[in-house]
Motif scaffolding. Structure first.
Motif, PDB file in Angstrom:
ATOM      1  N   UNK A 251       0.822  -1.201   0.000  1.00  0.00           N
ATOM      2  CA  UNK A 251       0.000   0.000   0.000  1.00  0.00           C
ATOM      3  C   UNK A 251       0.861   1.258   0.000  1.00  0.00           C
ATOM      4  N   UNK A 252       2.049   1.163   0.603  1.00  0.00           N
ATOM      5  CA  UNK A 252       2.915   2.339   0.633  1.00  0.00           C
ATOM      6  C   UNK A 252       3.533   2.610  -0.736  1.00  0.00           C
ATOM      7  N   UNK A 253       3.507   1.615  -1.627  1.00  0.00           N
ATOM      8  CA  UNK A 253       3.966   1.837  -3.001  1.00  0.00           C
ATOM      9  C   UNK A 253       3.140   2.930  -3.668  1.00  0.00           C
ATOM     10  N   UNK A 254       1.863   3.011  -3.336  1.00  0.00           N
ATOM     11  CA  UNK A 254       1.009   4.040  -3.930  1.00  0.00           C
ATOM     12  C   UNK A 254       1.501   5.429  -3.544  1.00  0.00           C
ATOM     13  N   UNK A 255       1.979   5.583  -2.311  1.00  0.00           N
ATOM     14  CA  UNK A 255       2.526   6.877  -1.890  1.00  0.00           C
ATOM     15  C   UNK A 255       3.829   7.175  -2.627  1.00  0.00           C
ATOM     16  N   UNK A 256       4.638   6.147  -2.867  1.00  0.00           N
ATOM     17  CA  UNK A 256       5.881   6.334  -3.619  1.00  0.00           C
ATOM     18  C   UNK A 256       5.588   6.736  -5.067  1.00  0.00           C
ATOM     19  N   UNK A 257       4.558   6.126  -5.641  1.00  0.00           N
ATOM     20  CA  UNK A 257       4.168   6.477  -7.011  1.00  0.00           C
ATOM     21  C   UNK A 257       3.733   7.939  -7.065  1.00  0.00           C
ATOM     22  N   UNK A 258       2.905   8.343  -6.100  1.00  0.00           N
ATOM     23  CA  UNK A 258       2.450   9.735  -6.047  1.00  0.00           C
ATOM     24  C   UNK A 258       3.600  10.703  -5.861  1.00  0.00           C
ATOM     25  N   UNK A 259       4.537  10.341  -4.999  1.00  0.00           N
ATOM     26  CA  UNK A 259       5.698  11.199  -4.764  1.00  0.00           C
ATOM     27  C   UNK A 259       6.526  11.359  -6.030  1.00  0.00           C
ATOM     28  N   UNK A 260       6.721  10.266  -6.748  1.00  0.00           N
ATOM     29  CA  UNK A 260       7.498  10.357  -7.995  1.00  0.00           C
ATOM     30  C   UNK A 260       6.790  11.266  -9.000  1.00  0.00           C
ATOM     31  N   UNK A 261       5.454  11.196  -9.032  1.00  0.00           N
ATOM     32  CA  UNK A 261       4.690  12.072  -9.918  1.00  0.00           C
ATOM     33  C   UNK A 261       4.812  13.535  -9.519  1.00  0.00           C
ATOM     34  N   UNK A 262       4.787  13.801  -8.205  1.00  0.00           N
ATOM     35  CA  UNK A 262       4.939  15.181  -7.727  1.00  0.00           C
ATOM     36  C   UNK A 262       6.283  15.767  -8.147  1.00  0.00           C
ATOM     37  N   UNK A 263       7.329  14.979  -7.978  1.00  0.00           N
ATOM     38  CA  UNK A 263       8.671  15.452  -8.333  1.00  0.00           C
ATOM     39  C   UNK A 263       8.770  15.722  -9.833  1.00  0.00           C
ATOM     40  N   UNK A 264       8.228  14.823 -10.645  1.00  0.00           N
ATOM     41  CA  UNK A 264       8.292  14.987 -12.108  1.00  0.00           C
ATOM     42  C   UNK A 264       7.515  16.226 -12.553  1.00  0.00           C
ATOM     43  N   UNK A 265       6.325  16.423 -11.989  1.00  0.00           N
ATOM     44  CA  UNK A 265       5.505  17.571 -12.403  1.00  0.00           C
ATOM     45  C   UNK A 265       6.112  18.884 -11.913  1.00  0.00           C
ATOM     46  N   UNK A 266       6.718  18.869 -10.729  1.00  0.00           N
ATOM     47  CA  UNK A 266       7.387  20.080 -10.242  1.00  0.00           C
ATOM     48  C   UNK A 266       8.532  20.451 -11.176  1.00  0.00           C
ATOM     49  N   UNK A 267       9.272  19.446 -11.620  1.00  0.00           N
ATOM     50  CA  UNK A 267      10.373  19.699 -12.554  1.00  0.00           C
ATOM     51  C   UNK A 267       9.848  20.273 -13.857  1.00  0.00           C
ATOM     52  N   UNK A 268       8.737  19.728 -14.363  1.00  0.00           N
ATOM     53  CA  UNK A 268       8.137  20.270 -15.596  1.00  0.00           C
ATOM     54  C   UNK A 268       7.775  21.739 -15.425  1.00  0.00           C
ATOM     55  N   UNK A 269       7.194  22.090 -14.268  1.00  0.00           N
ATOM     56  CA  UNK A 269       6.829  23.493 -14.022  1.00  0.00           C
ATOM     57  C   UNK A 269       8.068  24.380 -13.942  1.00  0.00           C
ATOM     58  N   UNK A 270       9.136  23.890 -13.307  1.00  0.00           N
ATOM     59  CA  UNK A 270      10.365  24.666 -13.202  1.00  0.00           C
ATOM     60  C   UNK A 270      10.989  24.917 -14.573  1.00  0.00           C
ATOM     61  N   UNK A 271      10.993  23.891 -15.421  1.00  0.00           N
ATOM     62  CA  UNK A 271      11.555  24.035 -16.766  1.00  0.00           C
ATOM     63  C   UNK A 271      10.728  25.026 -17.584  1.00  0.00           C
TER      64      UNK A 271
END
Length: 134
Positions: free
Chosen positions: A1-21
């Motif tokens: 179940x904690x894998x779902x939180x890891x998936x969400x975290x990876x998505x947050x990091x990727x989208x934040x990077x997209x916004x920064x770029x």
């Protein structure tokens, strides 16, 4: 179940990077010279997103595979009197399109919000499960 939180975290990091770029692209739109002072305008960049988490691509999620440059051509403008004009009288402007950057920023923002919502829902499900077990 904690894998779902890891998936969400990876998505947050990727989208934040997209916004920064995208923000960097908008900030660089006015640059007509590179750091050396040569008449080479700012070249648009984009974040390449790949499957798998950073550090372990076998785990579910996403990561930023790299920041790449958009190789589309610069926009020429005929200005023969400009000191930065080439031999044919053209100066070149960045390949950044403000409308595209705004749409990319909005899309990354919405995806970021979706990941936050998914993580909040997962957290609520974990809490409910723990309450049932207690």
């Amino acid at each position: 179940m904690f894998d779902a939180l890891d998936i969400g975290t990876s998505g947050l990091i990727a989208q934040r990077t997209r916004m920064e770029v995208s923000a960097a692209n908008i900030a660089g739109m006015a640059q007509t010279k590179n750091a050396k002072g040569e008449p080479i305008p700012y070249r648009r960049k984009f974040a390449a997103i790949a499957a798998g988490q950073s550090g372990n691509t076998e785990k579910p999620g996403v990561h930023v595979a790299g920041i790449q440059e958009d190789q589309s051509p610069f926009i020429p403008q005929f200005m023969p009197g400009d000191p930065d004009a080439d031999k044919d009288g053209y100066i070149y402007h960045t390949n950044v399109d403000l409308a595209i950057e705004q749409v990319n920023s909005l899309e990354a923002s919405r995806a970021y919000e979706a990941n936050v919502t998914m993580m909040e829902t997962t957290k609520a499900m974990i809490n409910s499960s723990l309450r049932l077990l207690a």
